[in-house]
Design an enzyme around this catalytic site. Structure first.
Site, short mmCIF file in Angstrom:
data_model
loop_
_atom_site.label_atom_id
_atom_site.label_comp_id
_atom_site.label_asym_id
_atom_site.label_seq_id
_atom_site.Cartn_x
_atom_site.Cartn_y
_atom_site.Cartn_z
CE LYS A 1 -5.85 -8.96 -2.18
NZ LYS A 1 -6.23 -8.03 -1.31
CE LYS B 1 -4.07 -1.55 1.89
NZ LYS B 1 -5.77 -1.42 2.40
CE LYS C 1 -12.60 -3.55 -0.21
NZ LYS C 1 -13.74 -4.91 0.45
P1 TYM Z 1 -11.03 -6.64 3.37
O1 TYM Z 1 -12.28 -5.46 3.68
O2 TYM Z 1 -10.40 -6.27 2.73
O3 TYM Z 1 -11.33 -7.90 2.45
C1 TYM Z 1 -12.05 -8.71 3.39
C2 TYM Z 1 -12.29 -10.15 3.56
O4 TYM Z 1 -12.03 -10.50 1.85
C3 TYM Z 1 -11.09 -11.42 1.83
N1 TYM Z 1 -10.96 -11.22 0.79
C4 TYM Z 1 -10.42 -12.14 -0.20
N2 TYM Z 1 -10.29 -13.37 -0.29
C5 TYM Z 1 -10.11 -14.75 -0.86
N3 TYM Z 1 -10.02 -13.89 -2.19
C6 TYM Z 1 -9.62 -12.60 -2.60
N4 TYM Z 1 -9.70 -12.06 -3.57
C7 TYM Z 1 -9.32 -11.75 -1.19
N5 TYM Z 1 -9.61 -10.31 -0.84
C8 TYM Z 1 -10.68 -10.06 -0.06
C9 TYM Z 1 -9.79 -10.57 3.22
O5 TYM Z 1 -8.97 -11.61 3.45
C10 TYM Z 1 -10.45 -10.03 4.22
O6 TYM Z 1 -11.03 -11.94 5.17
N6 TYM Z 1 -7.79 -5.51 7.51
C11 TYM Z 1 -8.72 -6.62 6.86
C12 TYM Z 1 -10.37 -5.91 7.31
C13 TYM Z 1 -9.94 -6.23 8.68
C14 TYM Z 1 -10.59 -7.17 9.47
C15 TYM Z 1 -10.07 -6.98 11.40
C16 TYM Z 1 -10.50 -8.95 9.78
C17 TYM Z 1 -10.64 -5.43 9.88
N7 TYM Z 1 -9.88 -5.80 11.28
C18 TYM Z 1 -9.95 -8.48 12.90
C19 TYM Z 1 -10.27 -10.15 11.18
C20 TYM Z 1 -10.05 -9.50 11.64
C21 TYM Z 1 -9.01 -6.37 5.59
O7 TYM Z 1 -8.40 -5.19 5.30
O8 TYM Z 1 -10.45 -7.21 4.47
#
Ligand code: TYM
Length: 336
Positions: A199, A117, A202
């Site tokens: 990956k 990032k 979005k």
């Molecule tokens: P975020 O918002 O980027 O994504 C949410 C969840 O989707 C999963 N994910 C994917 N899984 C499979 N293939 C993909 N291409 C893909 N893109 C996204 C992510 O692994 C995630 O589980 N930091 C986290 C949010 C967060 C969080 C937490 C998660 C904040 N606090 C505490 C767990 C526990 C995030 O940015 O997810």
């Protein structure tokens, strides 16, 4: 409360929810509600580590809540499920500050998401982007979480949350539950349709790379047709076929078929038929979710009732952990 295991997970309202988010995380969250206490959070505080347009962020937060409920996250059906907005529970930010003092600069410097990032948003490498995993640790540790269902991209952050918990427990005695990640066997990393070694995300500038849960059937058909494959015209899973592997994973989850069944189904047939089947399975999987989301978005009062009641329950749990932690580090308790 009871002896159910506690599950926590979060998702950012920083854009629309993708098929990757759904298959890697949210779909599994839904299943955990059957026999676990589930705490799900729309992490708006994480989202502002990257510059957001205020009106858009607000709209996206509502849309994401509606989408999650439409996917089957249902605090009205499951009394042990909560679904709320992170900034409504101040203990997340409070514990995050405290945990910052138990997290090493070197540890945060090694986070691959920070490295990615900070090169992507090189004009805004703010401190929040750097300490992002500490807020994540606070999210998880506030609720005595046992299991954290996430996609594989969050594994490193989860490991750091475990390290922070263990370090704190080592100094002050047993305080935090050390959480375990839950990473699904299929769908842990859904790849971009246009560059299948990356990956699905979005924030991809090429919208053909991702499928959104809100995409119409026409758009899904078009994106799947354009998905990058190879010139072999053979549907099978192999290391040198990332595009086909990804479509097989998507099809296998959406249609509920094994790899063997898929290989057999498309023996001697080209990618055209295969892609049509993948698109149809996706459209069918997403149709009920889309209908329900549209309905929920028309009734914002109902959404507000859900996230408000959930935030109250979450805050009660979170405040108990925070009080304990404050006591352990030597803060003076507030007068009654
Ligand atoms: P975020 O918002 O980027 O994504 C949410 C969840 O989707 C999963 N994910 C994917 N899984 C499979 N293939 C993909 N291409 C893909 N893109 C996204 C992510 O692994 C995630 O589980 N930091 C986290 C949010 C967060 C969080 C937490 C998660 C904040 N606090 C505490 C767990 C526990 C995030 O940015 O997810």
């Amino acid at each position: 409360m009871n002896d159910k295991k506690t599950v926590f997970s979060g998702i950012q309202p920083s854009g629309k929810i993708t098929l990757g988010n759904y298959l890697g995380a949210v779909k599994n969250w839904v299943d955990f509600q059957e026999d676990c206490r589930c705490i799900f959070c729309v992490v708006d505080e994480h989202a502002i580590t990257v510059r957001q347009e205020p009106a858009k962020l607000r709209a996206q937060t509502f849309e994401l809540l509606a989408q999650l409920i439409a996917c089957g996250i249902d605090p009205e059906k499951y009394e042990d499920t909560v679904l709320y907005i992170q900034s409504h529970v101040p203990q997340h930010a409070q514990l995050s500050w405290l945990l910052n003092c138990y997290t090493m600069f070197g540890e945060l410097s090694r986070m691959t998401q920070f490295k990615d990032k900070s090169s992507k948003y090189s004009d805004n490498i703010n401190a929040g982007l750097f300490t992002y995993p500490v807020l994540m640790a606070a999210d998880i540790l506030l609720y005595k979480t046992d299991i954290v269902p996430v996609g594989i991209d969050q594994k490193q952050h989860l490991e750091l949350a475990r390290t922070i918990a263990q370090r704190f427990n080592g100094v002050y005695g047993d305080t935090f539950t050390v959480p375990e990640p839950f990473i699904p066997k299929a769908g842990a990393k859904i790849m971009s349709l246009s560059e299948p070694t990356k990956k699905m995300s979005k924030s991809d500038s090429n919208e053909n790379g991702y499928i959104l849960l809100a995409d119409t059937p026409d758009v899904i058909n078009r994106k799947i047709k354009r998905a990058v494959t190879d010139s072999e015209a053979l549907v099978c899973r192999r290391d040198d076929k990332p595009g086909v592997n990804n479509l097989m994973t998507i099809y296998s989850i959406a249609a509920g078929k094994t790899d063997e069944e898929i290989v057999k189904e498309f023996e001697g047939r080209g990618y055209g038929d295969f892609k049509t089947a993948v698109a149809e399975a996706l459209i069918e999987m997403l149709r009920p979710i889309q209908e329900k989301k549209d309905y929920l978005l028309q009734n914002k009062d109902h959404l507000e009732k859900i996230y408000t009641e959930s935030a109250k329950k979450a805050e009660w749990l979170a405040s108990r952990t925070l009080e304990k932690v404050y006591r352990k580090v030597g803060f003076v308790a507030k007068g009654k």
